[in-house]
Write a protein that holds these residues in place. Structure first.
Motif, PDB file in Angstrom:
ATOM      1  N   TRP A 324       0.823  -1.205   0.000  1.00 12.90           N
ATOM      2  CA  TRP A 324       0.000   0.000   0.000  1.00 12.90           C
ATOM      3  C   TRP A 324       0.862   1.261   0.000  1.00 12.90           C
ATOM      4  CZ3 TRP A 324      -4.730  -0.590   3.835  1.00 12.90           C
ATOM      5  CH2 TRP A 324      -5.568  -1.605   3.350  1.00 12.90           C
ATOM      6  N   GLY A 325       2.164   1.093   0.096  1.00 12.90           N
ATOM      7  CA  GLY A 325       3.070   2.232   0.129  1.00 12.90           C
ATOM      8  C   GLY A 325       3.459   2.699   1.508  1.00 12.90           C
ATOM      9  N   ILE A 326       3.002   2.000   2.543  1.00 12.78           N
ATOM     10  CA  ILE A 326       3.329   2.398   3.914  1.00 12.78           C
ATOM     11  C   ILE A 326       4.653   1.775   4.333  1.00 12.78           C
ATOM     12  CG2 ILE A 326       2.611   2.278   6.331  1.00 12.78           C
ATOM     13  CD1 ILE A 326      -0.274   2.217   5.397  1.00 12.78           C
ATOM     14  N   ASN A 327       5.523   2.586   4.901  1.00 13.75           N
ATOM     15  CA  ASN A 327       6.755   2.125   5.537  1.00 13.75           C
ATOM     16  C   ASN A 327       6.773   2.658   6.963  1.00 13.75           C
ATOM     17  OD1 ASN A 327       8.349   1.040   3.069  1.00 13.75           O
ATOM     18  ND2 ASN A 327       7.679   3.080   2.431  1.00 13.75           N
ATOM     19  N   SER A 328       7.206   1.833   7.905  1.00 12.30           N
ATOM     20  CA  SER A 328       7.230   2.302   9.285  1.00 12.30           C
ATOM     21  C   SER A 328       8.485   1.834  10.003  1.00 12.30           C
ATOM     22  CB  SER A 328       5.987   1.817  10.053  1.00 12.30           C
ATOM     23  OG  SER A 328       6.026   0.422  10.256  1.00 12.30           O
ATOM     24  N   HIS A 329       8.877   2.618  10.993  1.00  7.68           N
ATOM     25  CA  HIS A 329      10.025   2.313  11.846  1.00  7.68           C
ATOM     26  C   HIS A 329       9.568   2.381  13.298  1.00  7.68           C
ATOM     27  CE1 HIS A 329      12.830   3.037   8.422  1.00  7.68           C
ATOM     28  NE2 HIS A 329      11.913   3.926   8.082  1.00  7.68           N
ATOM     29  N   THR A 330       9.942   1.386  14.087  1.00  7.77           N
ATOM     30  CA  THR A 330       9.598   1.359  15.509  1.00  7.77           C
ATOM     31  C   THR A 330      10.850   1.063  16.325  1.00  7.77           C
ATOM     32  OG1 THR A 330       7.413   0.462  14.962  1.00  7.77           O
ATOM     33  CG2 THR A 330       8.094   0.387  17.272  1.00  7.77           C
ATOM     34  N   GLU A 346      11.012   0.230  35.737  1.00  7.83           N
ATOM     35  CA  GLU A 346      11.303  -0.033  34.330  1.00  7.83           C
ATOM     36  C   GLU A 346      10.874   1.161  33.475  1.00  7.83           C
ATOM     37  OE1 GLU A 346      10.831  -4.111  32.334  1.00  7.83           O
ATOM     38  OE2 GLU A 346       9.070  -2.991  31.624  1.00  7.83           O
ATOM     39  N   PRO A 347      11.763   2.127  33.245  1.00  4.48           N
ATOM     40  CA  PRO A 347      11.458   3.221  32.313  1.00  4.48           C
ATOM     41  C   PRO A 347      11.287   2.670  30.893  1.00  4.48           C
ATOM     42  CG  PRO A 347      13.368   3.727  33.682  1.00  4.48           C
ATOM     43  CD  PRO A 347      13.085   2.278  33.869  1.00  4.48           C
ATOM     44  N   HIS A 348      10.413   3.307  30.133  1.00  2.77           N
ATOM     45  CA  HIS A 348      10.082   2.816  28.786  1.00  2.77           C
ATOM     46  C   HIS A 348       9.896   3.994  27.848  1.00  2.77           C
ATOM     47  CE1 HIS A 348       6.802   1.187  25.902  1.00  2.77           C
ATOM     48  NE2 HIS A 348       7.981   0.852  25.435  1.00  2.77           N
ATOM     49  N   ILE A 349      10.474   3.903  26.658  1.00  3.60           N
ATOM     50  CA  ILE A 349      10.229   4.888  25.615  1.00  3.60           C
ATOM     51  C   ILE A 349      10.134   4.170  24.282  1.00  3.60           C
ATOM     52  CG2 ILE A 349      12.702   5.400  25.320  1.00  3.60           C
ATOM     53  CD1 ILE A 349      11.811   8.297  24.631  1.00  3.60           C
ATOM     54  N   ARG A 350       9.132   4.541  23.501  1.00  3.73           N
ATOM     55  CA  ARG A 350       8.891   3.930  22.189  1.00  3.73           C
ATOM     56  C   ARG A 350       8.665   5.030  21.164  1.00  3.73           C
ATOM     57  NH1 ARG A 350       4.342   2.565  19.095  1.00  3.73           N
ATOM     58  NH2 ARG A 350       4.482   0.613  17.885  1.00  3.73           N
ATOM     59  N   PHE A 351       9.345   4.926  20.035  1.00  2.00           N
ATOM     60  CA  PHE A 351       9.176   5.897  18.956  1.00  2.00           C
ATOM     61  C   PHE A 351       8.693   5.175  17.708  1.00  2.00           C
ATOM     62  CE2 PHE A 351      10.780   7.983  15.118  1.00  2.00           C
ATOM     63  CZ  PHE A 351      10.214   9.242  15.259  1.00  2.00           C
ATOM     64  N   TYR A 352       7.703   5.778  17.033  1.00  2.40           N
ATOM     65  CA  TYR A 352       7.124   5.176  15.834  1.00  2.40           C
ATOM     66  C   TYR A 352       6.988   6.245  14.754  1.00  2.40           C
ATOM     67  CZ  TYR A 352       3.697   2.941  12.763  1.00  2.40           C
ATOM     68  OH  TYR A 352       3.047   2.417  11.680  1.00  2.40           O
ATOM     69  N   GLN A 353       7.299   5.873  13.515  1.00  2.00           N
ATOM     70  CA  GLN A 353       7.152   6.792  12.388  1.00  2.00           C
ATOM     71  C   GLN A 353       6.684   6.007  11.178  1.00  2.00           C
ATOM     72  OE1 GLN A 353       9.345   6.950   9.436  1.00  2.00           O
ATOM     73  NE2 GLN A 353       8.015   8.523   8.579  1.00  2.00           N
ATOM     74  N   GLN A 354       5.703   6.552  10.434  1.00  2.00           N
ATOM     75  CA  GLN A 354       5.238   5.867   9.233  1.00  2.00           C
ATOM     76  C   GLN A 354       4.947   6.869   8.117  1.00  2.00           C
ATOM     77  OE1 GLN A 354       1.508   3.806  10.208  1.00  2.00           O
ATOM     78  NE2 GLN A 354       0.336   5.382   9.136  1.00  2.00           N
ATOM     79  N   SER A 355       5.065   6.389   6.883  1.00  2.00           N
ATOM     80  CA  SER A 355       4.673   7.163   5.718  1.00  2.00           C
ATOM     81  C   SER A 355       3.208   6.873   5.402  1.00  2.00           C
ATOM     82  CB  SER A 355       5.556   6.802   4.521  1.00  2.00           C
ATOM     83  OG  SER A 355       5.389   5.423   4.179  1.00  2.00           O
ATOM     84  N   GLU A 356       2.631   7.652   4.495  1.00  2.00           N
ATOM     85  CA  GLU A 356       1.217   7.490   4.168  1.00  2.00           C
ATOM     86  C   GLU A 356       1.021   6.425   3.093  1.00  2.00           C
ATOM     87  OE1 GLU A 356       2.665  10.138   0.932  1.00  2.00           O
ATOM     88  OE2 GLU A 356       3.105   9.800   3.055  1.00  2.00           O
ATOM     89  N   ALA A 357      -0.191   5.864   3.041  1.00  2.00           N
ATOM     90  CA  ALA A 357      -0.552   4.932   1.979  1.00  2.00           C
ATOM     91  C   ALA A 357      -0.662   5.684   0.659  1.00  2.00           C
ATOM     92  CB  ALA A 357      -1.873   4.247   2.314  1.00  2.00           C
ATOM     93  N   ASP A 358      -0.466   4.964  -0.443  1.00  2.00           N
ATOM     94  CA  ASP A 358      -0.513   5.593  -1.763  1.00  2.00           C
ATOM     95  C   ASP A 358      -1.853   6.253  -2.033  1.00  2.00           C
ATOM     96  OD1 ASP A 358       2.060   4.687  -2.261  1.00  2.00           O
ATOM     97  OD2 ASP A 358       1.378   2.842  -3.238  1.00  2.00           O
ATOM     98  N   PHE A 359      -2.932   5.706  -1.490  1.00  2.00           N
ATOM     99  CA  PHE A 359      -4.269   6.215  -1.774  1.00  2.00           C
ATOM    100  C   PHE A 359      -4.817   7.101  -0.656  1.00  2.00           C
ATOM    101  CE2 PHE A 359      -4.399   1.943  -0.038  1.00  2.00           C
ATOM    102  CZ  PHE A 359      -5.246   2.077   1.050  1.00  2.00           C
TER     103      PHE A 359
END
Length: 444
Positions: A324-330, A346-359
Motif C-alpha cells: 500500500w506504500g506504507i513504511n514504518s520504523h519502531t 522499568e522506564p520505557h520509551i517507544r518511537f514510531y514513524q510511518q509514511s502514508e498509503a498511496d491512496f
C-alpha cells in the motif's frame, strides 16, 4: 522480573525458555520475542498465572478498559499448556474521516438511524462508538525430538460486529549447545465483519436528511452492498535467537503477511470540497481488497554488571513495509533497574514513524473526484508517535509479583505534501491524538 537476571529461579529453565520462545514466534507478532513474561518458566505440574487490568484513555476520543487472565502449566516432560482470556470494552468518540470546516457539519450515523452535528472548527467525531470484545487464546508446546520443539494454537475473538478465528503452528530447533534457536511459524485467520447498517458502497455519497421519512430506508439501502463481508490473513515468520554470553541474548526475525478480502473501514468517509475548500459531499472510502506486509525485527537484552545494579537493557527495532506504500520504523527501549532486593522500576520509551498509503487523501477537491482507492483515515496517513512512561514492580511473599505501569502516548499526524484550499486555513486538519495508559498486573 527478567530472564537475564533470574538465573537461579527454576531447575528446568533452559528447556522452558526454548519452548517459550517457540510460543512467542508462533504468535507472529514480530515483537517482544525476548519479553520477560513470555520467557517465564514454572516448575513441572504447577500453574503460573498472570493477570492485568488496563485503562486506555484518549483526550476527547476513545476510552478502553481491558482485563486479562493468562495461565501456563508446565508438565513433567516439558510440555506446556498456555491459556489466555481477554475482555475489553471501548467507548467514546471516533474520527469519521471528514475534515474540519469553518461551519457546522451534519452526518448520518453508520446505522442509518439518526444524525449528529459537528461544530465549526472541530474534527468530526462519531460519539456513539462502543464495543465489547471477548478473546480466547490457547497454545500447546512440547518437545518433538532432541532439540526440536513444536507448538500449535487456536484463537477466538468476538465483538458486537466482528468475529475472528485463527490457528497457528511453530517449529523450533536448538543447536550450538542450545545457545542458538531457529524457528518458523505459520498462522491463518478468518474474520467476518457485520457492521451495523451494512457494508457501504465505495464512493457512494453519505445520505443526509430526515431518517424518519418513509423514503429513508429505501434511499439508505441504495448506499449499501451487503450486510457482511470477510477477510483472511496468512502469516509466516522465521527467526533466530542467539545467546551471546551470560549477559546478552539477541533475536532476529522476518515476517510475511498476506491479507485478502474486505479491508475498507465501513465507518470512514472522505470530504469532497469545492475549490474554496468548503464541503459539498461526503463519500464512503474505498481500499484495495488485498495487502501484503513484510517486516524485519531485531531485539537485544543485556544485563549490566554489578556496578550498574544489574540493570537490564531491552532494545528492539522493527521495520515494516507493504504494497500500500506504507513504511514504518519502531524503536522500543526499556531499562529494568532493581530497587532494593525485591522491587524494580522499568522506564520505557517507544518511537514510531510511518509514511502514508498511496491512496491516502485527507480530502478530495470536487473536480478531482476519485475513480480508484481513497481513504482519509489518519491511521494510514503520515505520522509520528511516541510513548513514554515507567513500570514499577515488586516481588511479594511466595514469589508473586505486583506491578504498576503508567504511560503517555502522543500521535502526531503530518501533512504528506497536500496544498490546502483557503477555507481550510486555520483549521486543524491533522489533529494530535493524546492518551494515557494505566495498568496494574499481578502474577501468581
Amino acid at each position: 522480573m527478567n530472564k537475564l537476571n533470574k538465573t537461579s529461579k527454576k531447575t528446568n529453565k533452559k528447556s522452558n525458555i526454548k519452548a517459550a520462545l517457540s510460543l512467542a514466534t508462533s504468535a507472529l507478532l514480530g515483537t517482544g520475542v525476548l519479553s520477560a513474561g513470555v520467557a517465564q518458566a514454572t516448575e513441572a505440574d504447577e500453574w503460573q498465572f498472570d493477570s492485568a487490568f488496563l485503562i486506555y484513555s484518549e483526550v476527547d476520543r476513545v476510552s478502553a478498559t481491558e482485563a486479562i487472565i493468562a495461565g501456563t502449566k508446565t508438565f513433567a516432560n516439558d510440555e506446556i499448556l498456555s491459556l489466555k482470556l481477554t475482555i475489553d470494552a471501548l467507548t467514546g468518540a471516533s474520527a469519521n474521516g471528514a475534515v474540519a470546516q469553518p461551519n457546522a457539519q451534519t452526518f448520518t450515523r453508520p446505522s442509518g438511524n439518526g444524525q449528529y452535528v459537528t461544530p465549526a472548527g472541530e474534527t468530526p467525531l462519531d460519539d456513539t462508538f462502543h464495543d465489547t470484545r471477548v478473546q480466547l487464546n490457547a497454545q500447546w508446546t512440547q518437545p518433538l525430538a532432541d532439540n526440536i520443539t513444536g507448538s500449535v494454537g487456536g484463537h477466538f475473538s468476538k465483538e458486537y460486529d466482528y468475529l475472528s478465528l485463527g490457528v497457528n503452528g511453530n517449529l523450533a530447533y536448538d543447536f550450538n549447545k542450545k545457545n542458538t534457536t531457529v524457528s518458523m511459524g505459520l498462522s491463518y485467520f478468518q474474520d467476518t465483519f457485520t457492521p451495523e447498517g451494512g457494508i457501504p458502497k465505495p464512493h457512494s455519497s453519505m445520505l443526509v436528511g430526515d431518517s424518519s421519512s418513509p423514503e429513508w430506508d429505501a434511499e439508505f439501502a441504495k448506499t449499501r452492498i451487503g450486510d457482511s463481508d470477510d477477510k483472511s490473513t496468512a502469516d509466516i515468520l522465521v527467526g533466530i535467537t542467539q545467546v551471546i554470553n551470560r549477559r546478552m541474548i539477541t533475536a532476529f526475525n522476518y515476517s510475511y503477511s498476506m491479507v485478502d478480502g474486505y479491508l475498507t473501514d465501513p465507518f470512514k468517509v472522505v470530504s469532497v470540497l469545492n475549490n474554496e475548500g468548503l464541503a459539498q459531499d461526503y463519500i464512503y472510502e474505498s481500499r484495495p481488497d488485498s495487502r501484503v506486509k513484510q517486516s524485519t525485527f531485531m531485539q537485544a537484552k543485556y544485563n549490566f554488571d554489578d556496578s550498574l545494579l544489574n540493570t537490564v537493557a531491552d532494545v528492539s527495532y522493527r521495520y515494516m513495509w507493504d504494497d500500500w506504500g506504507i513504511n514504518s520504523h519502531t524503536i522500543d527501549t526499556r531499562f529494568t533497574i532493581p530497587v532494593g532486593a525485591t522491587s524494580y522500576i522499568e522506564p520505557h520509551i517507544r518511537f514510531y514513524q510511518q509514511s502514508e498509503a498511496d491512496f491516502y487523501q485527507p480530502y478530495i477537491i470536487d473536480d478531482q473526484a476519485p475513480i480508484g482507492f481513497v481513504s482519509a483515515d489518519y491511521r494510514i496517513g503520515e505520522m509520528t508517535a511516541i510513548t513514554i512512561g515507567a513500570k514499577y514492580g515488586v516481588v511479594l511473599n511466595g514469589g508473586n509479583e505486583l506491578s504498576f505501569r503508567l504511560e503517555y502516548y502522543r500521535q502526531t499526524p503530518t501533512n504528506a505534501g497536500f496544498t490546502d484550499p483557503n477555507a481550510l486555513n486555520g483549521q486543524d486538519i491533522y489533529p494530535v491524538v493524546e492518551a494515557i495508559i494505566a495498568q496494574v498486573s499481578y502474577s501468581f
